[in-house]
Design a protein around this motif. Structure first.
Motif, short mmCIF file in Angstrom:
data_model
loop_
_atom_site.label_atom_id
_atom_site.label_comp_id
_atom_site.label_asym_id
_atom_site.label_seq_id
_atom_site.Cartn_x
_atom_site.Cartn_y
_atom_site.Cartn_z
N LEU A 117 0.86 -1.19 0.00
CA LEU A 117 0.00 0.00 0.00
C LEU A 117 0.89 1.23 0.00
O LEU A 117 1.82 1.34 0.80
CB LEU A 117 -0.89 0.02 1.24
CG LEU A 117 -1.69 1.32 1.47
CD1 LEU A 117 -2.72 1.53 0.36
CD2 LEU A 117 -2.36 1.32 2.83
N VAL A 118 0.61 2.15 -0.91
CA VAL A 118 1.29 3.45 -0.93
C VAL A 118 0.25 4.53 -0.64
O VAL A 118 -0.82 4.55 -1.26
CB VAL A 118 1.96 3.73 -2.29
CG1 VAL A 118 2.64 5.10 -2.27
CG2 VAL A 118 2.97 2.64 -2.63
N ALA A 119 0.56 5.40 0.30
CA ALA A 119 -0.32 6.53 0.62
C ALA A 119 0.45 7.81 0.35
O ALA A 119 1.52 8.02 0.92
CB ALA A 119 -0.79 6.46 2.06
N GLU A 120 -0.10 8.65 -0.52
CA GLU A 120 0.59 9.89 -0.86
C GLU A 120 0.12 11.03 0.04
O GLU A 120 -1.06 11.37 0.08
CB GLU A 120 0.36 10.27 -2.32
CG GLU A 120 1.19 11.50 -2.72
CD GLU A 120 1.02 11.89 -4.17
OE1 GLU A 120 2.03 12.24 -4.81
OE2 GLU A 120 -0.12 11.85 -4.68
N ALA A 121 1.06 11.60 0.77
CA ALA A 121 0.87 12.81 1.59
C ALA A 121 -0.34 12.76 2.51
O ALA A 121 -1.11 13.74 2.57
CB ALA A 121 0.80 14.04 0.68
N PRO A 122 -0.55 11.67 3.23
CA PRO A 122 -1.67 11.67 4.18
C PRO A 122 -1.40 12.67 5.29
O PRO A 122 -0.30 12.75 5.82
CB PRO A 122 -1.69 10.23 4.71
CG PRO A 122 -0.28 9.75 4.55
CD PRO A 122 0.24 10.42 3.32
N GLU A 123 -2.42 13.46 5.64
CA GLU A 123 -2.22 14.53 6.61
C GLU A 123 -2.71 14.17 8.01
O GLU A 123 -2.06 14.50 9.00
CB GLU A 123 -2.95 15.80 6.15
CG GLU A 123 -2.36 16.40 4.88
CD GLU A 123 -3.09 17.67 4.47
OE1 GLU A 123 -4.12 17.99 5.10
OE2 GLU A 123 -2.62 18.34 3.54
N LYS A 124 -3.84 13.50 8.11
CA LYS A 124 -4.45 13.25 9.41
C LYS A 124 -3.86 12.01 10.07
O LYS A 124 -3.90 10.92 9.50
CB LYS A 124 -5.96 13.08 9.24
CG LYS A 124 -6.66 14.31 8.68
CD LYS A 124 -8.14 14.04 8.47
CE LYS A 124 -8.83 15.26 7.86
NZ LYS A 124 -10.26 15.00 7.58
N PRO A 125 -3.30 12.16 11.28
CA PRO A 125 -2.74 11.00 11.98
C PRO A 125 -3.75 9.87 12.14
O PRO A 125 -3.39 8.69 12.04
CB PRO A 125 -2.33 11.58 13.35
CG PRO A 125 -2.05 13.01 13.07
CD PRO A 125 -3.06 13.43 12.04
N GLY A 126 -5.03 10.22 12.35
CA GLY A 126 -6.04 9.17 12.49
C GLY A 126 -6.19 8.34 11.23
O GLY A 126 -6.38 7.12 11.29
N ASN A 127 -6.11 8.98 10.07
CA ASN A 127 -6.18 8.25 8.80
C ASN A 127 -4.96 7.35 8.61
O ASN A 127 -5.06 6.22 8.12
CB ASN A 127 -6.28 9.21 7.62
CG ASN A 127 -7.71 9.68 7.39
OD1 ASN A 127 -8.67 9.09 7.89
ND2 ASN A 127 -7.86 10.75 6.63
N ILE A 128 -3.80 7.86 8.99
CA ILE A 128 -2.57 7.05 8.88
C ILE A 128 -2.68 5.83 9.78
O ILE A 128 -2.36 4.70 9.39
CB ILE A 128 -1.33 7.89 9.23
CG1 ILE A 128 -1.17 9.04 8.23
CG2 ILE A 128 -0.07 7.02 9.23
CD1 ILE A 128 -0.11 10.06 8.62
N GLY A 129 -3.15 6.04 11.01
CA GLY A 129 -3.33 4.92 11.92
C GLY A 129 -4.29 3.89 11.37
O GLY A 129 -4.05 2.68 11.45
N ALA A 130 -5.40 4.36 10.79
CA ALA A 130 -6.39 3.44 10.22
C ALA A 130 -5.82 2.68 9.02
O ALA A 130 -6.09 1.49 8.85
CB ALA A 130 -7.64 4.21 9.82
N LEU A 131 -5.02 3.35 8.20
CA LEU A 131 -4.36 2.67 7.07
C LEU A 131 -3.43 1.57 7.57
O LEU A 131 -3.37 0.48 6.99
CB LEU A 131 -3.58 3.68 6.23
CG LEU A 131 -4.40 4.63 5.37
CD1 LEU A 131 -3.52 5.75 4.82
CD2 LEU A 131 -5.07 3.89 4.21
N LEU A 132 -2.72 1.84 8.65
CA LEU A 132 -1.79 0.84 9.20
C LEU A 132 -2.55 -0.34 9.80
O LEU A 132 -2.11 -1.49 9.70
CB LEU A 132 -0.88 1.49 10.23
CG LEU A 132 0.10 2.52 9.67
CD1 LEU A 132 0.84 3.25 10.79
CD2 LEU A 132 1.11 1.85 8.73
N ARG A 133 -3.70 -0.07 10.41
CA ARG A 133 -4.53 -1.17 10.94
C ARG A 133 -5.02 -2.05 9.78
O ARG A 133 -5.03 -3.28 9.87
CB ARG A 133 -5.72 -0.62 11.72
CG ARG A 133 -5.35 0.03 13.03
CD ARG A 133 -6.57 0.51 13.79
NE ARG A 133 -7.36 -0.60 14.33
CZ ARG A 133 -8.40 -0.43 15.14
NH1 ARG A 133 -8.80 0.78 15.48
NH2 ARG A 133 -9.05 -1.48 15.59
N THR A 134 -5.43 -1.41 8.70
CA THR A 134 -5.87 -2.16 7.53
C THR A 134 -4.73 -2.99 6.96
O THR A 134 -4.92 -4.16 6.59
CB THR A 134 -6.40 -1.18 6.45
OG1 THR A 134 -7.53 -0.49 6.97
CG2 THR A 134 -6.79 -1.92 5.18
#
Length: 261
Positions: A117-134
């Motif tokens: 999974l590549v995420a470009e420039a995610p800003e919100k820590p909550g979104n980053i955390g959710a991506l890592l859980r996924t």
């Protein structure tokens, strides 16, 4: 065992700085972890646990020593100190100071047929955390963050990822560096984008693949759309044209996992 009872203790003040300021975390190459599960995940991922601080009124002292490394220092802290340091609403009574790792592309250990999974420039820590859980749930080879805007050891990322920031292989780099890396490894790029796209479930994700997602506000840059083998889209049947990035990533990644079964 050392004890600290005052929140005005210089060491405790330094930990608050570590918790609150990315600049301090980067300068010291250290960060705070809160919670038993998160500390265990970090230790299992070979993070060096320098210090464990615990409130004996909340956390069983007999369990503490099993959580650290051979060189870990243990400090008993008072209710006052713990309440000052605790970041979460739930109370577990234990925190740790750990050494951060480098997250460069060259350090990634990939399988012969990776799913990334590549995420470009995610800003919100909550979104980053959710991506890592996924990513952890899908047992991905790696998560790569392009042009990061938050440091990975931000307490909100550690908390929202429920420790998956430790269980998942993570690298950070620029978009150009990541594209070059993926192409050098012959990993197909699928960019989640509205433009010139086709339905995601029509693609073959059984080969080495990187699924790339952008922010909800701006989507992916042209660089990714040009580099992609195929731009992909999740058909939307309601009145809006996008969904939360972590939800979209989950839909795409678990279709790839379904195909690979």
């Amino acid at each position: 065992m050392k004890e600290i009872s005052s929140s005005q203790n210089p060491y405790i003040k330094s930990l608050l700085q570590l918790q609150e300021k990315s600049r301090i975390r980067k300068k010291t190459a250290q960060f705070l972890i809160e919670g038993q599960r998160e500390i265990e995940l970090a230790a299992n991922a070979n993070y060096q646990i320098k210090t464990i601080l615990f409130n004996a009124a909340i956390f069983d002292e007999d369990k503490v020593r099993s959580l650290g490394n051979t060189s870990t220092e243990f400090i008993r802290i008072s209710d006052e100190v713990y309440q000052k340091l605790a970041y979460r609403d739930s109370t577990e009574g234990i925190l740790a100071v750990a050494e951060s790792k480098k997250h460069d592309l060259i350090s990634l250990k990939l399988t012969e047929n990776p799913l990334i999974l590549v995420a470009e420039a995610p800003e919100k820590p909550g979104n980053i955390g959710a991506l890592l859980r996924t990513a952890d749930a899908a047992n991905l080879d790696a998560v790569i963050i392009a042009n990061p805007k938050s440091d990975l050891y931000n307490p909100n990322i550690v908390r929202s990822s429920v420790g998956c920031v430790f269980s998942v292989q993570i690298a950070t780099a620029s978009t150009a560096e990541i594209i070059e890396f993926l192409k050098s490894k012959k990993i197909d790029i699928y960019a989640a984008a509205l433009q010139e796209s086709t339905e995601y479930f029509l693609q073959d994700f059984t080969k080495a693949s990187a699924i790339v997602v952008g922010t909800e506000a701006t989507g992916l840059t042209q660089e990714w759309r040009d580099a992609a083998k195929q731009n992909i889209i999740i058909p939307m049947e309601g009145q809006i044209d996008s969904m939360n990035v972590s939800v979209a990533a989950a839909v795409l990644l678990f279709e790839a996992k379904r195909q690979r079964r």
